[in-house]
Design a protein around this motif. Structure first.
Motif, mmCIF file in Angstrom:
data_model
loop_
_atom_site.group_PDB
_atom_site.id
_atom_site.type_symbol
_atom_site.label_atom_id
_atom_site.label_comp_id
_atom_site.label_asym_id
_atom_site.label_seq_id
_atom_site.Cartn_x
_atom_site.Cartn_y
_atom_site.Cartn_z
ATOM 1 N N LEU A 96 -57.005 -16.927 39.724
ATOM 2 C CA LEU A 96 -55.567 -17.147 39.760
ATOM 3 C C LEU A 96 -55.104 -17.760 38.447
ATOM 4 O O LEU A 96 -55.799 -18.573 37.845
ATOM 5 C CB LEU A 96 -55.212 -18.069 40.925
ATOM 6 N N THR A 97 -53.914 -17.382 38.020
ATOM 7 C CA THR A 97 -53.394 -17.844 36.732
ATOM 8 C C THR A 97 -51.991 -18.422 36.908
ATOM 9 O O THR A 97 -51.407 -18.374 37.990
ATOM 10 C CB THR A 97 -53.342 -16.685 35.720
ATOM 11 N N GLY A 98 -51.447 -18.954 35.812
ATOM 12 C CA GLY A 98 -50.090 -19.489 35.843
ATOM 13 C C GLY A 98 -50.025 -20.834 36.534
ATOM 14 O O GLY A 98 -50.878 -21.705 36.329
ATOM 15 N N HIS A 99 -49.026 -21.005 37.370
ATOM 16 C CA HIS A 99 -48.855 -22.247 38.129
ATOM 17 C C HIS A 99 -49.401 -22.027 39.536
ATOM 18 O O HIS A 99 -48.905 -21.178 40.272
ATOM 19 C CB HIS A 99 -47.378 -22.637 38.189
ATOM 20 N N VAL A 100 -50.421 -22.769 39.913
ATOM 21 C CA VAL A 100 -51.133 -22.568 41.168
ATOM 22 C C VAL A 100 -51.000 -23.809 42.043
ATOM 23 O O VAL A 100 -51.259 -24.924 41.588
ATOM 24 C CB VAL A 100 -52.628 -22.260 40.929
ATOM 25 N N GLU A 101 -50.591 -23.611 43.279
ATOM 26 C CA GLU A 101 -50.505 -24.706 44.243
ATOM 27 C C GLU A 101 -51.740 -24.684 45.138
ATOM 28 O O GLU A 101 -52.229 -23.615 45.508
ATOM 29 C CB GLU A 101 -49.242 -24.564 45.096
ATOM 30 N N ALA A 134 -50.626 -30.308 43.590
ATOM 31 C CA ALA A 134 -51.341 -30.778 44.776
ATOM 32 C C ALA A 134 -50.639 -32.000 45.322
ATOM 33 O O ALA A 134 -49.783 -32.599 44.661
ATOM 34 C CB ALA A 134 -52.801 -31.096 44.439
ATOM 35 N N ASP A 135 -51.019 -32.382 46.543
ATOM 36 C CA ASP A 135 -50.445 -33.594 47.121
ATOM 37 C C ASP A 135 -51.249 -34.809 46.656
ATOM 38 O O ASP A 135 -52.110 -34.706 45.780
ATOM 39 C CB ASP A 135 -50.378 -33.497 48.643
ATOM 40 N N ALA A 165 -60.054 -31.209 34.853
ATOM 41 C CA ALA A 165 -60.132 -29.872 34.258
ATOM 42 C C ALA A 165 -58.776 -29.211 34.059
ATOM 43 O O ALA A 165 -58.670 -28.286 33.249
ATOM 44 C CB ALA A 165 -61.018 -28.972 35.126
ATOM 45 N N TRP A 166 -57.755 -29.659 34.785
ATOM 46 C CA TRP A 166 -56.430 -29.019 34.697
ATOM 47 C C TRP A 166 -55.330 -30.071 34.613
ATOM 48 O O TRP A 166 -55.503 -31.201 35.093
ATOM 49 C CB TRP A 166 -56.156 -28.176 35.942
ATOM 50 N N PRO A 167 -54.205 -29.715 34.040
ATOM 51 C CA PRO A 167 -53.014 -30.554 34.233
ATOM 52 C C PRO A 167 -52.532 -30.372 35.667
ATOM 53 O O PRO A 167 -52.356 -29.239 36.127
ATOM 54 C CB PRO A 167 -52.016 -29.985 33.212
ATOM 55 N N VAL A 168 -52.342 -31.475 36.369
ATOM 56 C CA VAL A 168 -52.024 -31.406 37.797
ATOM 57 C C VAL A 168 -50.733 -32.163 38.072
ATOM 58 O O VAL A 168 -50.590 -33.334 37.703
ATOM 59 C CB VAL A 168 -53.158 -32.007 38.656
ATOM 60 N N GLU A 169 -49.798 -31.489 38.707
ATOM 61 C CA GLU A 169 -48.579 -32.141 39.192
ATOM 62 C C GLU A 169 -48.817 -32.600 40.625
ATOM 63 O O GLU A 169 -49.213 -31.805 41.480
ATOM 64 C CB GLU A 169 -47.399 -31.164 39.135
ATOM 65 N N ARG A 170 -48.565 -33.886 40.902
ATOM 66 C CA ARG A 170 -48.828 -34.443 42.229
ATOM 67 C C ARG A 170 -47.503 -34.761 42.920
ATOM 68 O O ARG A 170 -46.538 -35.203 42.288
ATOM 69 C CB ARG A 170 -49.676 -35.719 42.128
ATOM 70 N N TYR A 195 -40.845 -33.850 49.731
ATOM 71 C CA TYR A 195 -41.583 -32.594 49.628
ATOM 72 C C TYR A 195 -41.294 -31.868 48.320
ATOM 73 O O TYR A 195 -41.942 -30.880 48.005
ATOM 74 C CB TYR A 195 -41.282 -31.695 50.832
ATOM 75 N N SER A 196 -40.312 -32.365 47.564
ATOM 76 C CA SER A 196 -40.038 -31.819 46.239
ATOM 77 C C SER A 196 -39.423 -32.917 45.395
ATOM 78 O O SER A 196 -38.518 -33.623 45.845
ATOM 79 C CB SER A 196 -39.090 -30.610 46.335
ATOM 80 N N ASP A 197 -39.947 -33.064 44.192
ATOM 81 C CA ASP A 197 -39.463 -34.117 43.316
ATOM 82 C C ASP A 197 -39.379 -33.562 41.896
ATOM 83 O O ASP A 197 -40.387 -33.434 41.194
ATOM 84 C CB ASP A 197 -40.415 -35.318 43.362
ATOM 85 N N HIS A 198 -38.162 -33.188 41.487
ATOM 86 C CA HIS A 198 -37.917 -32.650 40.146
ATOM 87 C C HIS A 198 -38.860 -31.469 39.835
ATOM 88 O O HIS A 198 -39.488 -31.405 38.779
ATOM 89 C CB HIS A 198 -38.081 -33.739 39.082
ATOM 90 N N GLY A 199 -38.946 -30.550 40.788
ATOM 91 C CA GLY A 199 -39.761 -29.355 40.591
ATOM 92 C C GLY A 199 -41.212 -29.503 40.998
ATOM 93 O O GLY A 199 -41.934 -28.507 41.077
ATOM 94 N N LYS A 200 -41.674 -30.725 41.242
ATOM 95 C CA LYS A 200 -43.042 -30.932 41.692
ATOM 96 C C LYS A 200 -43.107 -30.736 43.202
ATOM 97 O O LYS A 200 -42.464 -31.474 43.960
ATOM 98 C CB LYS A 200 -43.517 -32.340 41.332
ATOM 99 N N ASN A 201 -43.853 -29.729 43.647
ATOM 100 C CA ASN A 201 -43.958 -29.461 45.083
ATOM 101 C C ASN A 201 -45.128 -28.526 45.348
ATOM 102 O O ASN A 201 -45.691 -27.927 44.420
ATOM 103 C CB ASN A 201 -42.662 -28.846 45.619
ATOM 104 N N THR A 202 -45.463 -28.410 46.609
ATOM 105 C CA THR A 202 -46.450 -27.418 47.067
ATOM 106 C C THR A 202 -45.824 -26.548 48.148
ATOM 107 O O THR A 202 -46.481 -26.150 49.104
ATOM 108 C CB THR A 202 -47.720 -28.116 47.608
ATOM 109 N N ASN A 203 -44.544 -26.248 47.989
ATOM 110 C CA ASN A 203 -43.799 -25.551 49.037
ATOM 111 C C ASN A 203 -44.279 -24.122 49.255
ATOM 112 O O ASN A 203 -44.199 -23.598 50.370
ATOM 113 C CB ASN A 203 -42.304 -25.546 48.692
ATOM 114 N N GLN A 204 -44.767 -23.472 48.206
ATOM 115 C CA GLN A 204 -45.229 -22.090 48.362
ATOM 116 C C GLN A 204 -46.475 -22.004 49.233
ATOM 117 O O GLN A 204 -46.572 -21.156 50.131
ATOM 118 C CB GLN A 204 -45.498 -21.473 46.985
#
Length: 320
Positions: A140-145, A217-218, A229-234, A241-250
């Protein structure tokens, strides 16, 4: 306000009425076209790949002029040794893709007027075909939840309060609880795995996510290892459930579909086959914007490309 695509006529390009009105011969020709698209439906020997074949007039079979092998359009596929008519097979595929959150096998058997066990085995074969598009082996590539959800293993509490136990303790578990760990590209594929614990998702990420991807990730502590290993948005789900674009809604959307499938339609799913239901939910989620005719023929094509099922061929004839 624009009409949602799934509510429009463009989303409805195939119906049971059209399948049965066209008849058995039309359904048979559809499977021939899907099996041998490169020859426009003309039979090719599955044993020696020879295109010099001829039909046997008394039945729907072909014979190869080179090796004398007799075969049918379903020989060597997931539908090998089928007894259902081609109309019923195509109808079953149409019903499966129309059921956005799955379909109970009792309902499928009643709709097709077949035995429950016939409907069960057929549905599992179709899930195997769906897995061809889900479990491709591509990273998987790009932005992955990434996230995990628990399924099964529920222990019924005792009626009397004084007889109840702490069902959270490991010694009181029944061993049937599993975790579905899912990775989902934003505007891309969904890749589910069935594990015993959610923290196994870290090792799965190493194998299935591109090293240049961005993860979401949460706040579960086991996802901390991903940051090596990766840049991770938490995102902290106890706060939002969403904070300025940070989410795992998908990926949560995928779990919503899978949970409604398991709890709302099937009510109980064996841990042995949970991965097949997860793959079905991923296939339906990834293709939710396509019309049902495209989905039906796509699934039928995948089924004709699938080899004979090792898990479900002769399932009801095996020893107990």
């Amino acid at each position: 306000m624009a009409q949602h695509f799934l509510l429009s006529a463009a989303a409805r390009t195939l119906s049971l009425k059209a399948i049965y009105k066209a008849g058995e011969d039309a359904a048979y020709q559809t499977f021939c076209q899907l099996r041998w698209p490169e020859t426009n439906g003309e039979a090719v020997c599955p044993r020696c790949d020879c295109a010099a074949t001829y039909p046997i007039a008394t039945r729907r079979k072909f014979k190869c002029k080179a090796c004398a092998y007799q075969f049918s359009v379903t020989s060597g596929t997931i539908f090998a040794s089928r007894k259902m008519s081609f109309m019923d097979l195509l109808a079953a595929i149409c019903i499966t893709v129309n059921a956005a959150k799955g379909l109970s096998m009792v309902q499928l058997s009643r709709t097709l007027d077949c035995q429950y066990k016939t409907a069960l085995v057929l549905a599992h074969k179709l899930r195997e075909a769906m897995a061809l598009e889900v479990q491709t082996g591509e990273v998987l590539t790009g932005h992955v939840e990434v996230d995990g959800a628990y399924f099964g293993g529920t222990i019924r509490p005792e009626n009397r309060k004084e007889d109840r136990i702490d069902r959270r303790l490991a010694r009181h578990q029944n061993g049937r609880r599993r975790v579905v760990v899912a990775f989902r590209e934003r505007k891309g594929r969904t890749l589910p795995f069935v594990t015993m614990a959610e923290d196994e998702g870290v090792a799965l990420a190493v194998e299935n996510v591109c090293e240049r991807a961005i993860l979401s990730a949460d706040e579960a502590s086991h996802w901390d290892a991903l940051e090596l290993a990766w840049p991770v948005e938490r995102i902290n789900h106890s706060e939002a459930y969403s904070d300025h674009g940070k989410n795992t809604n998908q990926v949560e959307s995928f779990f919503s579909r899978l949970r409604r499938m398991v709890e709302g339609q099937h009510h109980h799913v064996s841990p042995q086959y949970l991965h097949q239901y997860a793959n079905q939910a991923a296939w339906l989620e990834d293709n939710r914007r396509r019309d049902n005719g495209t989905l039906a023929y796509r699934l039928a094509g995948d089924a004709m490309d699938s080899p004979v099922s090792r898990a479900w061929k002769g399932y009801w004839q095996r020893a107990a």
